[in-house]
Design a protein around this motif. Structure first.
Motif, PDB file in Angstrom:
ATOM      1  N   ALA A 135       0.844  -1.193   0.000  1.00 57.72           N
ATOM      2  CA  ALA A 135       0.000   0.000   0.000  1.00 57.72           C
ATOM      3  C   ALA A 135       0.879   1.243   0.000  1.00 57.72           C
ATOM      4  CB  ALA A 135      -0.899  -0.004   1.228  1.00 57.72           C
ATOM      5  N   GLY A 136       0.544   2.187  -0.871  1.00 52.68           N
ATOM      6  CA  GLY A 136       1.279   3.443  -0.936  1.00 52.68           C
ATOM      7  C   GLY A 136       2.504   3.405  -1.823  1.00 52.68           C
ATOM      8  N   ALA A 137       2.921   2.229  -2.291  1.00 50.85           N
ATOM      9  CA  ALA A 137       4.101   2.132  -3.137  1.00 50.85           C
ATOM     10  C   ALA A 137       3.737   2.513  -4.565  1.00 50.85           C
ATOM     11  CB  ALA A 137       4.668   0.723  -3.099  1.00 50.85           C
ATOM     12  N   LEU A 138       4.565   3.333  -5.163  1.00 52.13           N
ATOM     13  CA  LEU A 138       4.321   3.759  -6.540  1.00 52.13           C
ATOM     14  C   LEU A 138       4.947   2.765  -7.510  1.00 52.13           C
ATOM     15  CD1 LEU A 138       5.103   7.568  -6.303  1.00 52.13           C
ATOM     16  CD2 LEU A 138       2.871   6.495  -6.478  1.00 52.13           C
ATOM     17  N   THR A 139       4.174   2.372  -8.498  1.00 51.01           N
ATOM     18  CA  THR A 139       4.723   1.539  -9.564  1.00 51.01           C
ATOM     19  C   THR A 139       5.421   2.461 -10.558  1.00 51.01           C
ATOM     20  OG1 THR A 139       2.738   1.698 -10.924  1.00 51.01           O
ATOM     21  CG2 THR A 139       2.817  -0.112  -9.315  1.00 51.01           C
ATOM     22  N   PRO A 140       6.350   1.957 -11.354  1.00 54.00           N
ATOM     23  CA  PRO A 140       7.006   2.811 -12.342  1.00 54.00           C
ATOM     24  C   PRO A 140       6.012   3.462 -13.310  1.00 54.00           C
ATOM     25  CG  PRO A 140       8.221   0.761 -12.091  1.00 54.00           C
ATOM     26  CD  PRO A 140       6.953   0.622 -11.298  1.00 54.00           C
ATOM     27  N   GLU A 141       4.978   2.732 -13.689  1.00 49.92           N
ATOM     28  CA  GLU A 141       3.979   3.282 -14.613  1.00 49.92           C
ATOM     29  C   GLU A 141       3.206   4.425 -13.959  1.00 49.92           C
ATOM     30  OE1 GLU A 141       4.056  -0.049 -13.796  1.00 49.92           O
ATOM     31  OE2 GLU A 141       5.150  -0.715 -15.569  1.00 49.92           O
ATOM     32  N   HIS A 142       2.824   4.231 -12.689  1.00 47.15           N
ATOM     33  CA  HIS A 142       2.083   5.265 -11.977  1.00 47.15           C
ATOM     34  C   HIS A 142       2.962   6.498 -11.758  1.00 47.15           C
ATOM     35  CE1 HIS A 142      -0.137   6.879  -8.319  1.00 47.15           C
ATOM     36  NE2 HIS A 142      -0.979   6.982  -9.325  1.00 47.15           N
ATOM     37  N   LEU A 143       4.220   6.283 -11.434  1.00 45.34           N
ATOM     38  CA  LEU A 143       5.147   7.388 -11.233  1.00 45.34           C
ATOM     39  C   LEU A 143       5.350   8.167 -12.528  1.00 45.34           C
ATOM     40  CD1 LEU A 143       7.002   8.829  -9.252  1.00 45.34           C
ATOM     41  CD2 LEU A 143       8.804   7.232  -9.898  1.00 45.34           C
ATOM     42  N   ALA A 144       5.459   7.470 -13.654  1.00 42.40           N
ATOM     43  CA  ALA A 144       5.613   8.146 -14.955  1.00 42.40           C
ATOM     44  C   ALA A 144       4.379   8.970 -15.283  1.00 42.40           C
ATOM     45  CB  ALA A 144       5.877   7.118 -16.053  1.00 42.40           C
ATOM     46  N   ALA A 145       3.190   8.447 -14.995  1.00 44.01           N
ATOM     47  CA  ALA A 145       1.968   9.200 -15.251  1.00 44.01           C
ATOM     48  C   ALA A 145       1.898  10.438 -14.370  1.00 44.01           C
ATOM     49  CB  ALA A 145       0.748   8.315 -15.012  1.00 44.01           C
ATOM     50  N   LEU A 146       2.289  10.305 -13.107  1.00 45.23           N
ATOM     51  CA  LEU A 146       2.300  11.462 -12.204  1.00 45.23           C
ATOM     52  C   LEU A 146       3.286  12.524 -12.686  1.00 45.23           C
ATOM     53  CD1 LEU A 146       2.217   9.776  -8.678  1.00 45.23           C
ATOM     54  CD2 LEU A 146       0.405  11.118  -9.746  1.00 45.23           C
ATOM     55  N   GLU A 147       4.438  12.084 -13.134  1.00 44.54           N
ATOM     56  CA  GLU A 147       5.447  13.023 -13.617  1.00 44.54           C
ATOM     57  C   GLU A 147       4.970  13.761 -14.862  1.00 44.54           C
ATOM     58  OE1 GLU A 147      10.093  13.164 -15.050  1.00 44.54           O
ATOM     59  OE2 GLU A 147       9.328  11.352 -14.112  1.00 44.54           O
ATOM     60  N   THR A 148       4.318  13.058 -15.781  1.00 44.35           N
ATOM     61  CA  THR A 148       3.795  13.694 -16.981  1.00 44.35           C
ATOM     62  C   THR A 148       2.751  14.740 -16.624  1.00 44.35           C
ATOM     63  OG1 THR A 148       4.222  11.711 -18.296  1.00 44.35           O
ATOM     64  CG2 THR A 148       2.616  13.276 -19.173  1.00 44.35           C
ATOM     65  N   THR A 149       1.841  14.399 -15.728  1.00 44.48           N
ATOM     66  CA  THR A 149       0.811  15.341 -15.300  1.00 44.48           C
ATOM     67  C   THR A 149       1.443  16.565 -14.650  1.00 44.48           C
ATOM     68  OG1 THR A 149      -0.729  13.515 -14.949  1.00 44.48           O
ATOM     69  CG2 THR A 149      -1.254  15.596 -13.862  1.00 44.48           C
ATOM     70  N   ALA A 150       2.460  16.360 -13.828  1.00 40.46           N
ATOM     71  CA  ALA A 150       3.129  17.469 -13.159  1.00 40.46           C
ATOM     72  C   ALA A 150       3.855  18.360 -14.159  1.00 40.46           C
ATOM     73  CB  ALA A 150       4.101  16.941 -12.111  1.00 40.46           C
ATOM     74  N   ARG A 151       4.501  17.761 -15.157  1.00 44.32           N
ATOM     75  CA  ARG A 151       5.204  18.559 -16.169  1.00 44.32           C
ATOM     76  C   ARG A 151       4.234  19.438 -16.966  1.00 44.32           C
ATOM     77  NH1 ARG A 151      10.501  17.335 -17.071  1.00 44.32           N
ATOM     78  NH2 ARG A 151      11.263  15.406 -16.140  1.00 44.32           N
ATOM     79  N   VAL A 152       3.093  18.877 -17.325  1.00 44.71           N
ATOM     80  CA  VAL A 152       2.086  19.641 -18.069  1.00 44.71           C
ATOM     81  C   VAL A 152       1.562  20.798 -17.217  1.00 44.71           C
ATOM     82  CG1 VAL A 152      -0.235  19.537 -19.064  1.00 44.71           C
ATOM     83  CG2 VAL A 152       1.428  17.751 -19.595  1.00 44.71           C
ATOM     84  N   ALA A 153       1.232  20.519 -15.966  1.00 41.46           N
ATOM     85  CA  ALA A 153       0.720  21.555 -15.073  1.00 41.46           C
ATOM     86  C   ALA A 153       1.765  22.642 -14.851  1.00 41.46           C
ATOM     87  CB  ALA A 153       0.282  20.944 -13.745  1.00 41.46           C
ATOM     88  N   PHE A 154       3.019  22.249 -14.703  1.00 35.84           N
ATOM     89  CA  PHE A 154       4.084  23.227 -14.512  1.00 35.84           C
ATOM     90  C   PHE A 154       4.245  24.108 -15.751  1.00 35.84           C
ATOM     91  CE2 PHE A 154       8.462  24.658 -14.862  1.00 35.84           C
ATOM     92  CZ  PHE A 154       8.607  25.340 -13.665  1.00 35.84           C
ATOM     93  N   ALA A 155       4.218  23.517 -16.928  1.00 38.76           N
ATOM     94  CA  ALA A 155       4.363  24.281 -18.168  1.00 38.76           C
ATOM     95  C   ALA A 155       3.228  25.289 -18.318  1.00 38.76           C
ATOM     96  CB  ALA A 155       4.405  23.342 -19.373  1.00 38.76           C
ATOM     97  N   ARG A 156       2.018  24.882 -17.975  1.00 39.45           N
ATOM     98  CA  ARG A 156       0.874  25.798 -18.062  1.00 39.45           C
ATOM     99  C   ARG A 156       1.028  26.949 -17.073  1.00 39.45           C
ATOM    100  NH1 ARG A 156      -4.039  23.888 -20.454  1.00 39.45           N
ATOM    101  NH2 ARG A 156      -5.133  25.235 -18.994  1.00 39.45           N
ATOM    102  N   ALA A 157       1.421  26.645 -15.835  1.00 37.67           N
ATOM    103  CA  ALA A 157       1.593  27.689 -14.825  1.00 37.67           C
ATOM    104  C   ALA A 157       2.746  28.619 -15.198  1.00 37.67           C
ATOM    105  CB  ALA A 157       1.828  27.060 -13.458  1.00 37.67           C
ATOM    106  N   GLU A 158       3.817  28.051 -15.746  1.00 36.32           N
ATOM    107  CA  GLU A 158       4.956  28.857 -16.160  1.00 36.32           C
ATOM    108  C   GLU A 158       4.569  29.830 -17.271  1.00 36.32           C
ATOM    109  OE1 GLU A 158       9.602  27.905 -16.962  1.00 36.32           O
ATOM    110  OE2 GLU A 158       8.164  26.701 -18.094  1.00 36.32           O
TER     111      GLU A 158
END
Length: 140
Positions: free
Chosen positions: A79-102
């Motif tokens: 429980a609570g452990a991130l899989t590589p696929e889930h971590l990659a999806a989170l990173e992609t979402t964060a990059r998009v949100a950061f680019a929009r805010a920037e």
């Protein structure tokens, strides 16, 4: 300065082989850049690269086999452990949100729109910073 002299100066950069600390003197201007201080370093760097690539392939295969073994036992991930696929999806979402805010920060927009984009950025980055565990924001 005549037409034959295309150099505009010299700089010293580190050798491309990670274990070598020798500087490589490069001419500024046109032409191919030197990466290594000598042919010996170039050959050694090629051997080091092939060795490291072999390690990566071996351990990637080992990881895949281990993941299949864990799955064969029918147990779910901790429980609570991130899989590589889930971590990659989170990173992609964060990059998009950061680019929009920037982009909004550079352009300057209405405070309501900026607040909405900042909220989206916080929501996208929170799981990465908290390791995927349910993290709640503090209320003021």
């Amino acid at each position: 300065m005549n037409d034959d002299d295309q150099s505009i100066g010299r700089i010293a950069v580190p050798c491309g082989r990670l274990s070598c600390k020798e500087p490589v003197i490069q001419e500024l201007g046109r032409g191919r850049r030197k990466e290594y201080c000598s042919d010996t370093c170039r050959r050694a760097a090629d051997r080091d690269y092939k060795r490291a690539k072999g390690y990566v392939e071996f351990y990637a295969d080992y990881l895949t086999r281990s993941q299949h073994e864990v799955a064969a036992y029918g147990r779910k991930a901790e429980a609570g452990a991130l899989t590589p696929e889930h971590l990659a999806a989170l990173e992609t979402t964060a990059r998009v949100a950061f680019a929009r805010a920037e982009a909004l920060a550079e352009v300057g927009v209405a405070p309501e729109r900026a607040a909405a984009e900042l909220s989206a950025l916080v929501a996208a980055v929170r799981p990465l910073l908290s390791g995927g565990v349910g993290f709640t924001s503090r209320s003021a």
